[in-house]
Motif scaffolding. Structure first.
Motif, PDB file in Angstrom:
ATOM      1  N   ARG A 203       0.837  -1.056  -0.009  1.00 24.59           N
ATOM      2  CA  ARG A 203      -0.193  -0.200  -0.010  1.00 24.59           C
ATOM      3  C   ARG A 203       0.935   1.152   0.034  1.00 24.59           C
ATOM      4  O   ARG A 203       0.495   2.128  -0.667  1.00 24.59           O
ATOM      5  CB  ARG A 203      -0.797  -0.215   1.043  1.00 24.59           C
ATOM      6  N   GLU A 204       1.905   1.326   0.828  1.00 24.88           N
ATOM      7  CA  GLU A 204       2.970   2.284   0.968  1.00 24.88           C
ATOM      8  C   GLU A 204       3.264   2.619  -0.568  1.00 24.88           C
ATOM      9  O   GLU A 204       3.661   3.832  -1.015  1.00 24.88           O
ATOM     10  CB  GLU A 204       3.987   2.231   1.915  1.00 24.88           C
ATOM     11  N   LEU A 209       3.721   5.409  -5.718  1.00 23.45           N
ATOM     12  CA  LEU A 209       3.764   5.466  -7.098  1.00 23.45           C
ATOM     13  C   LEU A 209       2.684   6.465  -7.699  1.00 23.45           C
ATOM     14  O   LEU A 209       2.713   7.300  -8.614  1.00 23.45           O
ATOM     15  CB  LEU A 209       3.502   4.107  -7.660  1.00 23.45           C
ATOM     16  N   ARG A 210       1.549   6.478  -7.032  1.00 30.45           N
ATOM     17  CA  ARG A 210       0.384   7.358  -7.276  1.00 30.45           C
ATOM     18  C   ARG A 210       0.900   8.772  -7.342  1.00 30.45           C
ATOM     19  O   ARG A 210       0.630   9.628  -8.123  1.00 30.45           O
ATOM     20  CB  ARG A 210      -0.751   7.131  -6.641  1.00 30.45           C
ATOM     21  N   THR A 211       1.591   8.961  -6.238  1.00 26.44           N
ATOM     22  CA  THR A 211       2.126  10.617  -6.002  1.00 26.44           C
ATOM     23  C   THR A 211       3.039  10.812  -7.120  1.00 26.44           C
ATOM     24  O   THR A 211       2.978  12.060  -7.659  1.00 26.44           O
ATOM     25  CB  THR A 211       2.813  10.763  -4.401  1.00 26.44           C
ATOM     26  N   THR A 212       3.990   9.983  -7.498  1.00 24.37           N
ATOM     27  CA  THR A 212       5.159  10.093  -8.376  1.00 24.37           C
ATOM     28  C   THR A 212       4.374  10.456  -9.917  1.00 24.37           C
ATOM     29  O   THR A 212       4.716  11.300 -10.411  1.00 24.37           O
ATOM     30  CB  THR A 212       6.013   9.170  -8.385  1.00 24.37           C
ATOM     31  N   LEU A 213       3.339   9.723 -10.085  1.00 22.11           N
ATOM     32  CA  LEU A 213       2.606   9.644 -11.439  1.00 22.11           C
ATOM     33  C   LEU A 213       1.900  10.986 -11.640  1.00 22.11           C
ATOM     34  O   LEU A 213       1.899  11.804 -12.736  1.00 22.11           O
ATOM     35  CB  LEU A 213       1.648   8.595 -11.547  1.00 22.11           C
ATOM     36  N   ARG A 214       1.174  11.511 -10.393  1.00 19.31           N
ATOM     37  CA  ARG A 214       0.542  12.727 -10.185  1.00 19.31           C
ATOM     38  C   ARG A 214       1.483  13.825 -10.497  1.00 19.31           C
ATOM     39  O   ARG A 214       1.481  14.918 -11.351  1.00 19.31           O
ATOM     40  CB  ARG A 214      -0.064  13.057  -8.967  1.00 19.31           C
ATOM     41  N   GLU A 215       2.770  13.894  -9.974  1.00  8.82           N
ATOM     42  CA  GLU A 215       3.960  14.885  -9.975  1.00  8.82           C
ATOM     43  C   GLU A 215       4.368  15.089 -11.483  1.00  8.82           C
ATOM     44  O   GLU A 215       4.736  15.870 -11.974  1.00  8.82           O
ATOM     45  CB  GLU A 215       4.810  14.570  -9.229  1.00  8.82           C
TER      46      GLU A 215
END
Length: 216
Positions: A203-204, A209-215
């Motif tokens: 989950r971490e 990964l989702r945060t990096t993709l958004r950035e």
């Protein structure tokens, strides 16, 4: 007058040592090297695989194994296992001397008192005393080490109780049941420890990964 961090740690250490020594005279103890060794190995694994859950605190299933030792073999057994395992990881992580002193006192006091409570109130009584003593000490520890208001640290421990207590109780109960059936069977509990660790870490990584993709 407010205690310094070192004085607070020393006070917890000496009180824990006193409770540990007193339990020797208050309760009969059983020394089962194989069974205690298995619980220690599981506790060691759980300390290694303990995970921090945002907003709650650290989930450490090893406390369930130490509680099982206190209930089955007497307060000294659980306190010794918690003390030795915790001390190894504290030294390995290079924690401050004051934190190590506090953690030693915490382990000796928490699981000695839980073992004493088991002789009167059974598993539920031992679990209740474990959580009250552990939570109270941790709340005051957070206050001194992190310079947070006591009300905030108490609220944090109350919140953590709803996550930690069921996990510890289940690990303790299954440990006691499996040890009564066959000593080696208790090693099966390594599987849920690994599964919980893998689930939280997955989950971490997914969140990162989702945060990096958004950035991007």
């Amino acid at each position: 007058m407010e205690l310094s961090v070192r004085d607070f740690s020393l006070r917890v250490f000496w009180v824990g040592l006193f409770v540990f020594a007193a339990s020797y005279y208050l309760v009969e103890h059983r020394w089962m090297p194989l069974e205690m060794g298995l619980l220690f190995a599981l506790g060691f694994l759980a300390e290694w695989r303990s995970v921090k859950l945002p907003g709650f605190g650290v989930l450490n299933p090893g406390e369930g194994f130490y509680l099982a030792a206190s209930c089955l073999y007497g307060p000294l057994a659980g306190a010794l296992l918690a003390f030795l395992s915790g001390l190894f990881w504290d030294l390995k992580k290079g924690k401050r001397h004051e934190v190590i002193l506090f953690n030693v006192g915490w382990a000796l006091m928490t699981f000695s008192l839980a073992g004493l409570a088991f002789t009167v109130g059974g598993l539920l009584g031992a679990t209740l005393v474990y959580r009250l003593v552990s939570g109270s000490l941790q709340a005051h520890g957070e206050k001194h080490f992190s310079n947070l208001p006591l009300q905030e640290t108490v609220n944090h421990q109350v919140k953590e109780t709803f996550l930690v207590t069921p996990a510890v109780l289940l690990m303790c109960y299954f440990s006691m049941t499996l040890l009564e059936l066959q000593a080696g069977a208790v090693l099966l509990l390594a599987l849920p420890v690994e599964l919980v660790y893998m689930y939280v870490k997955t989950r971490e990584l997914s969140a990162q990964l989702r945060t990096t993709l958004r950035e991007l």
